[in-house]
Design a protein around this motif. Structure first.
Motif, PDB file in Angstrom:
ATOM      1  N   GLU A  36       0.812  -1.218   0.000  1.00  0.00           N
ATOM      2  CA  GLU A  36       0.000   0.000   0.000  1.00  0.00           C
ATOM      3  C   GLU A  36       0.847   1.269   0.000  1.00  0.00           C
ATOM      4  O   GLU A  36       0.347   2.344  -0.303  1.00  0.00           O
ATOM      5  CB  GLU A  36      -0.956   0.003   1.200  1.00  0.00           C
ATOM      6  N   ILE A  37       2.118   1.168   0.337  1.00  0.00           N
ATOM      7  CA  ILE A  37       2.996   2.343   0.369  1.00  0.00           C
ATOM      8  C   ILE A  37       3.436   2.680  -1.044  1.00  0.00           C
ATOM      9  O   ILE A  37       3.920   1.821  -1.782  1.00  0.00           O
ATOM     10  CB  ILE A  37       4.215   2.084   1.280  1.00  0.00           C
ATOM     11  N   THR A  38       3.260   3.946  -1.427  1.00  0.00           N
ATOM     12  CA  THR A  38       3.618   4.372  -2.776  1.00  0.00           C
ATOM     13  C   THR A  38       4.647   5.494  -2.805  1.00  0.00           C
ATOM     14  O   THR A  38       5.281   5.712  -3.821  1.00  0.00           O
ATOM     15  CB  THR A  38       2.366   4.840  -3.540  1.00  0.00           C
ATOM     16  N   ILE A  39       4.802   6.218  -1.683  1.00  0.00           N
ATOM     17  CA  ILE A  39       5.761   7.326  -1.617  1.00  0.00           C
ATOM     18  C   ILE A  39       6.743   7.063  -0.481  1.00  0.00           C
ATOM     19  O   ILE A  39       6.345   6.705   0.623  1.00  0.00           O
ATOM     20  CB  ILE A  39       5.051   8.676  -1.389  1.00  0.00           C
ATOM     21  N   VAL A  40       8.020   7.253  -0.783  1.00  0.00           N
ATOM     22  CA  VAL A  40       9.084   7.082   0.205  1.00  0.00           C
ATOM     23  C   VAL A  40       9.894   8.367   0.238  1.00  0.00           C
ATOM     24  O   VAL A  40      10.325   8.858  -0.801  1.00  0.00           O
ATOM     25  CB  VAL A  40       9.992   5.885  -0.163  1.00  0.00           C
ATOM     26  N   TRP A  41      10.087   8.918   1.436  1.00  0.00           N
ATOM     27  CA  TRP A  41      10.966  10.090   1.579  1.00  0.00           C
ATOM     28  C   TRP A  41      12.344   9.593   1.956  1.00  0.00           C
ATOM     29  O   TRP A  41      12.491   8.724   2.822  1.00  0.00           O
ATOM     30  CB  TRP A  41      10.437  11.041   2.650  1.00  0.00           C
ATOM     31  N   ALA A  42      13.355  10.162   1.333  1.00  0.00           N
ATOM     32  CA  ALA A  42      14.722   9.710   1.567  1.00  0.00           C
ATOM     33  C   ALA A  42      15.669  10.899   1.611  1.00  0.00           C
ATOM     34  O   ALA A  42      15.340  12.004   1.178  1.00  0.00           O
ATOM     35  CB  ALA A  42      15.153   8.748   0.469  1.00  0.00           C
ATOM     36  N   ASP A  43      16.859  10.645   2.125  1.00  0.00           N
ATOM     37  CA  ASP A  43      17.921  11.636   2.182  1.00  0.00           C
ATOM     38  C   ASP A  43      18.437  11.885   0.767  1.00  0.00           C
ATOM     39  O   ASP A  43      18.231  11.090  -0.151  1.00  0.00           O
ATOM     40  CB  ASP A  43      19.041  11.086   3.069  1.00  0.00           C
ATOM     41  N   LEU A  44      19.128  12.979   0.588  1.00  0.00           N
ATOM     42  CA  LEU A  44      19.663  13.344  -0.722  1.00  0.00           C
ATOM     43  C   LEU A  44      20.689  12.326  -1.231  1.00  0.00           C
ATOM     44  O   LEU A  44      20.905  12.214  -2.440  1.00  0.00           O
ATOM     45  CB  LEU A  44      20.287  14.740  -0.660  1.00  0.00           C
ATOM     46  N   ALA A  45      21.284  11.554  -0.333  1.00  0.00           N
ATOM     47  CA  ALA A  45      22.265  10.540  -0.738  1.00  0.00           C
ATOM     48  C   ALA A  45      21.622   9.433  -1.574  1.00  0.00           C
ATOM     49  O   ALA A  45      22.316   8.727  -2.312  1.00  0.00           O
ATOM     50  CB  ALA A  45      22.928   9.934   0.488  1.00  0.00           C
ATOM     51  N   TYR A  46      20.325   9.273  -1.488  1.00  0.00           N
ATOM     52  CA  TYR A  46      19.639   8.218  -2.220  1.00  0.00           C
ATOM     53  C   TYR A  46      19.130   8.682  -3.586  1.00  0.00           C
ATOM     54  O   TYR A  46      18.479   7.922  -4.287  1.00  0.00           O
ATOM     55  CB  TYR A  46      18.472   7.673  -1.397  1.00  0.00           C
ATOM     56  N   ALA A  47      19.403   9.906  -3.962  1.00  0.00           N
ATOM     57  CA  ALA A  47      18.964  10.414  -5.268  1.00  0.00           C
ATOM     58  C   ALA A  47      19.816   9.782  -6.360  1.00  0.00           C
ATOM     59  O   ALA A  47      20.877   9.227  -6.119  1.00  0.00           O
ATOM     60  CB  ALA A  47      19.089  11.933  -5.306  1.00  0.00           C
ATOM     61  N   GLY A  48      19.344   9.865  -7.571  1.00  0.00           N
ATOM     62  CA  GLY A  48      20.104   9.339  -8.701  1.00  0.00           C
ATOM     63  C   GLY A  48      19.427   8.127  -9.309  1.00  0.00           C
ATOM     64  O   GLY A  48      18.210   8.114  -9.525  1.00  0.00           O
ATOM     65  N   THR A  49      20.211   7.086  -9.556  1.00  0.00           N
ATOM     66  CA  THR A  49      19.682   5.911 -10.248  1.00  0.00           C
ATOM     67  C   THR A  49      18.684   5.138  -9.399  1.00  0.00           C
ATOM     68  O   THR A  49      17.833   4.440  -9.947  1.00  0.00           O
ATOM     69  CB  THR A  49      20.828   4.972 -10.660  1.00  0.00           C
ATOM     70  N   LEU A  50      18.779   5.261  -8.076  1.00  0.00           N
ATOM     71  CA  LEU A  50      17.844   4.547  -7.203  1.00  0.00           C
ATOM     72  C   LEU A  50      16.414   5.035  -7.411  1.00  0.00           C
ATOM     73  O   LEU A  50      15.475   4.236  -7.403  1.00  0.00           O
ATOM     74  CB  LEU A  50      18.246   4.720  -5.740  1.00  0.00           C
ATOM     75  N   VAL A  51      16.246   6.321  -7.648  1.00  0.00           N
ATOM     76  CA  VAL A  51      14.913   6.894  -7.853  1.00  0.00           C
ATOM     77  C   VAL A  51      14.283   6.300  -9.114  1.00  0.00           C
ATOM     78  O   VAL A  51      13.119   5.872  -9.102  1.00  0.00           O
ATOM     79  CB  VAL A  51      14.988   8.433  -7.938  1.00  0.00           C
ATOM     80  N   ALA A  52      15.049   6.247 -10.191  1.00  0.00           N
ATOM     81  CA  ALA A  52      14.536   5.684 -11.445  1.00  0.00           C
ATOM     82  C   ALA A  52      14.279   4.188 -11.318  1.00  0.00           C
ATOM     83  O   ALA A  52      13.276   3.674 -11.828  1.00  0.00           O
ATOM     84  CB  ALA A  52      15.523   5.961 -12.576  1.00  0.00           C
ATOM     85  N   TRP A  53      15.176   3.470 -10.636  1.00  0.00           N
ATOM     86  CA  TRP A  53      15.008   2.029 -10.443  1.00  0.00           C
ATOM     87  C   TRP A  53      13.744   1.728  -9.650  1.00  0.00           C
ATOM     88  O   TRP A  53      12.966   0.840 -10.005  1.00  0.00           O
ATOM     89  CB  TRP A  53      16.232   1.462  -9.733  1.00  0.00           C
ATOM     90  N   ALA A  54      13.529   2.469  -8.568  1.00  0.00           N
ATOM     91  CA  ALA A  54      12.352   2.239  -7.726  1.00  0.00           C
ATOM     92  C   ALA A  54      11.068   2.555  -8.480  1.00  0.00           C
ATOM     93  O   ALA A  54      10.064   1.859  -8.322  1.00  0.00           O
ATOM     94  CB  ALA A  54      12.443   3.076  -6.454  1.00  0.00           C
TER      95      ALA A  54
END
Length: 144
Positions: A36-54
């Motif tokens: 049911e979870i669709t949005i995840v807040w993360a630190d700036l260190a997780y930006a980049g390819t992880l965002v597109a992969w997720a």
């Protein structure tokens, strides 16, 4: 952590593994356990390819929380304080302050046990309403 600061699950990784690599496994587990979870807040260190992969594989939207550009000194970041407060609660237990465990599974179990303790204390605590009068301590009642 959810919005109330309670852990959804616990995952302990080796110290030499970068957080962005471990995040793929954590997000995959999150998707399996909580679809049911669709949005995840993360630190700036997780930006980049992880965002597109997720987004493409897990259909999760990762929103990164960054520090304001004109900020100087300490700044409370939105959503991040919930995680920091929750980690402080988990580390309040004496056994979690130091790494006594030799296996990651044992560390995960101890963190889960502390989280269960915190949740049961919240559930059994009487609700506090801001409009109701707070009860006076017994010593103040006897002195009056």
């Amino acid at each position: 952590m959810d919005l109330k600061g309670l852990p959804l699950f616990v995952m302990v990784t080796p110290a030499d593994m970068h957080d962005s690599i471990a995040a793929r496994e954590a997000l995959f587990r999150l998707r399996l356990m909580h679809p049911e979870i669709t949005i995840v807040w993360a630190d700036l260190a997780y930006a980049g390819t992880l965002v597109a992969w997720a987004k493409s594989f897990l259909h999760l939207t990762i929103k990164t929380v960054s520090r304001p550009k004109d900020a100087k000194g300490f700044v409370i970041l939105p959503r991040r304080w919930v995680v920091e407060r929750s980690l402080a609660w988990l580390l309040h237990a004496r056994r979690n302050v130091r790494d006594y465990e030799t296996r990651p599974e044992h560390s995960e179990a101890m963190l889960t046990l502390v989280a269960i303790t915190l949740m049961t204390r919240r559930l059994t605590r009487p609700p506090v309403h801001p409009t109701s009068a707070s009860p006076r301590p017994a010593a103040a009642v006897r002195a009056a």
